[in-house]
Write a protein that holds these residues in place. Structure first.
Motif, PDB file in Angstrom:
ATOM      1  N   UNK A   6       0.858  -1.393   0.270  1.00 19.26           N
ATOM      2  CA  UNK A   6       0.075  -0.166  -0.550  1.00 19.26           C
ATOM      3  C   UNK A   6       0.966   1.108   0.013  1.00 19.26           C
ATOM      4  N   UNK A   7       2.118   1.072   0.944  1.00 22.11           N
ATOM      5  CA  UNK A   7       2.879   2.154   0.697  1.00 22.11           C
ATOM      6  C   UNK A   7       4.302   1.621  -0.090  1.00 22.11           C
ATOM      7  N   UNK A   8       4.770   2.310  -0.376  1.00 16.61           N
ATOM      8  CA  UNK A   8       6.685   2.514  -1.439  1.00 16.61           C
ATOM      9  C   UNK A   8       7.420   3.319  -0.024  1.00 16.61           C
ATOM     10  N   UNK A   9       8.664   2.563  -0.274  1.00 11.27           N
ATOM     11  CA  UNK A   9       9.783   3.420   0.382  1.00 11.27           C
ATOM     12  C   UNK A   9      10.121   4.247  -0.777  1.00 11.27           C
ATOM     13  N   UNK A  10      10.546   5.514  -1.580  1.00 18.69           N
ATOM     14  CA  UNK A  10      11.263   5.920  -2.385  1.00 18.69           C
ATOM     15  C   UNK A  10      12.371   6.877  -1.764  1.00 18.69           C
ATOM     16  N   UNK A  11      13.845   6.663  -3.085  1.00 16.88           N
ATOM     17  CA  UNK A  11      14.990   7.265  -2.880  1.00 16.88           C
ATOM     18  C   UNK A  11      15.072   8.811  -2.649  1.00 16.88           C
ATOM     19  N   UNK A  12      14.687  10.176  -2.528  1.00 17.43           N
ATOM     20  CA  UNK A  12      14.919  11.524  -2.979  1.00 17.43           C
ATOM     21  C   UNK A  12      15.693  11.933  -2.070  1.00 17.43           C
ATOM     22  N   UNK A  13      15.921  13.330  -3.036  1.00 17.30           N
ATOM     23  CA  UNK A  13      17.090  14.026  -3.136  1.00 17.30           C
ATOM     24  C   UNK A  13      16.787  15.429  -2.536  1.00 17.30           C
ATOM     25  N   UNK A  14      17.428  15.958  -1.126  1.00 17.93           N
ATOM     26  CA  UNK A  14      16.798  17.292  -0.248  1.00 17.93           C
ATOM     27  C   UNK A  14      17.360  18.345  -1.029  1.00 17.93           C
ATOM     28  N   UNK A  15      17.304  19.263  -0.719  1.00 17.15           N
ATOM     29  CA  UNK A  15      17.788  21.048  -1.236  1.00 17.15           C
ATOM     30  C   UNK A  15      18.871  20.789  -0.487  1.00 17.15           C
ATOM     31  N   UNK A  16      19.445  19.841   0.236  1.00 15.85           N
ATOM     32  CA  UNK A  16      21.265  20.431   0.278  1.00 15.85           C
ATOM     33  C   UNK A  16      21.737  18.810  -0.083  1.00 15.85           C
ATOM     34  N   UNK A  17      20.873  18.233  -1.257  1.00 20.14           N
ATOM     35  CA  UNK A  17      21.792  17.306  -2.111  1.00 20.14           C
ATOM     36  C   UNK A  17      22.077  15.994  -0.959  1.00 20.14           C
ATOM     37  N   UNK A  18      20.900  15.440  -0.073  1.00 23.56           N
ATOM     38  CA  UNK A  18      21.612  14.782   1.081  1.00 23.56           C
ATOM     39  C   UNK A  18      20.130  13.673   1.055  1.00 23.56           C
TER      40      UNK A  18
END
Lengths: 264, 264
Positions: A6-18
């Motif tokens: 029902x939910x998935x884990x995704x990898x994202x990049x934030x504003x500090x490139x983390x």
């Protein structure tokens, strides 16, 4: 990606490139076949699917009661649901043309016919709600451990009997969530006249129409309303409560059903 | 109520039983006739109606270019829009059956066909966006004097060329708002490959599909995403930026188009 989550884990990049990991809701197509005829493809979260299908058929007036449905088979391997109705000469064949014609982009669904049908319809005035119970409802929704809390980006609908929550259904579209609630009402043999309907989404004409079709006299939301939502609520005498948050709310229509028991 | 207003004033009762006046958005049906055939009824705010119609016909693949549309007459007296196309043997008649079949509740619209069509489609990688320009875009949307700010309960879409806002369209449904933007692009002869698309709504599969159909490599939102939104963005190589707010954002896909010029 896992099947049927029902939910998935995704990898994202934030504003500090983390790099960060977020939970996001599933969204999957489900193609509905009724009596071997392809009806439509719904994009859905994949929770409450049986209720969603029943409620969809109900709200589109394709079946008149749960009895008319002989079987529902859901197969996520091929993203399909196969429905058989008892009477293959039922509403399905005659209505399909009309229904699909007005169902573009979710805004026009069922509009033409149902408005006329609801023209002289009036919701009963017997059910009252105390302000203290309303605040409990608002709080219960806030505290509910929803998919929205975990992953965002879904709409939720709940059914209450006074301040007691009966069901909470979520989906990627607010139309699906309300259809799932309509399905649950049939599955549990519940009538709308004693119930309250809560949605996280806006109170547009379509939500009021669906609520009225289910004979529910109270429609609540933490969101706002549109002008036709208010107009429809006036027509059918529905109590419309918007911007419900904490101790705050606005009554857009039908204040006579509300008991202000918290005023000094 | 006034005719053709975009917002309405309504009297509400608040939690202290006080009367208040709120502004709420209009919502009205518009029935679309194409070559004398009733196509569907759209519920709309009533702003950008011409662009909405053009964009709807475009996004549903009912016309291939603006040239194919001979005339559009909008008559709010009867809530109807009459469209004439030049070639009455165009896509309209062949596609109508297919389109309406999958267009229930806004989630299934066009899904079946377009997914296949986009299967091998890849957005160009030339367009880049500086983080500093992204923050300007977020701020510009925040400052924009929108109907949402005044009345709530609408979705907005905007088109940017780097940090310059070209259009901002709002409607009661997010599908309408994106269709209106698609219409404006044709009306002003704009190609998507140099543009950025902002929506207040969630980034579901349908938004990514519509963005890709318009050849726009950037899709931005202050809301979140669904799993199929991310999956589609990966398939077509679209840069997907969600939860854009203040100085914050998450890159869900296509980080290579973003230039982090604000890092030390």
């Amino acid at each position: 990606m896992k099947e049927h989550a029902i939910t998935y884990d995704v990898e994202v990049i934030d504003e500090k490139m983390r790099k960060k990991h977020l939970s996001i809701p599933a969204e999957r197509p489900l193609t509905l076949y009724v009596n071997k005829k392809e009806l439509l493809t719904i994009m859905t979260l994949g929770a409450n699917t049986r209720s969603l299908i029943i409620g969809y058929l109900r709200n589109q007036r394709l079946v008149k009661s749960l009895d008319e449905i002989e079987s529902i088979q859901i197969d996520w391997e091929v993203n399909a649901a196969v429905v058989k109705t008892k009477n293959t000469n039922s509403n399905i064949d005659t209505l399909t043309g009309k229904v699909t014609l007005t169902s573009g982009c979710g805004q026009g669904t069922m509009f033409g016919d149902v408005t006329a049908e609801l023209e002289k319809f009036q919701l009963g005035v017997d059910l009252k709600l105390k302000q203290s119970d309303l605040l409990e409802i608002i709080d219960e929704v806030r505290m509910y451990s929803s998919i929205y809390k975990q992953a965002g980006s879904v709409h939720g609908c709940a059914l209450f009997k006074q301040s007691k929550m009966l069901f909470y259904c979520e989906d990627v579209g607010r139309h699906n969530a309300v259809d799932a609630i309509a399905g649950k009402m049939w599955e549990f043999g519940l009538e709308g006249k004693d119930l309250l309907f809560y949605t996280t989404g806006r109170l547009t004409s379509e939500m009021v129409i669906k609520g009225a079709q289910m004979h529910i006299p109270f429609l609540l939301s933490r969101s706002g309303v549109t002008q036709m939502g208010v107009e429809m609520a006036r027509n059918v005498n529905m109590t419309l409560l918007g911007r419900c948050s904490g101790k705050h709310f606005y009554v857009f229509n039908g204040v006579e059903r509300l008991i202000f028991d918290l005023l000094d």
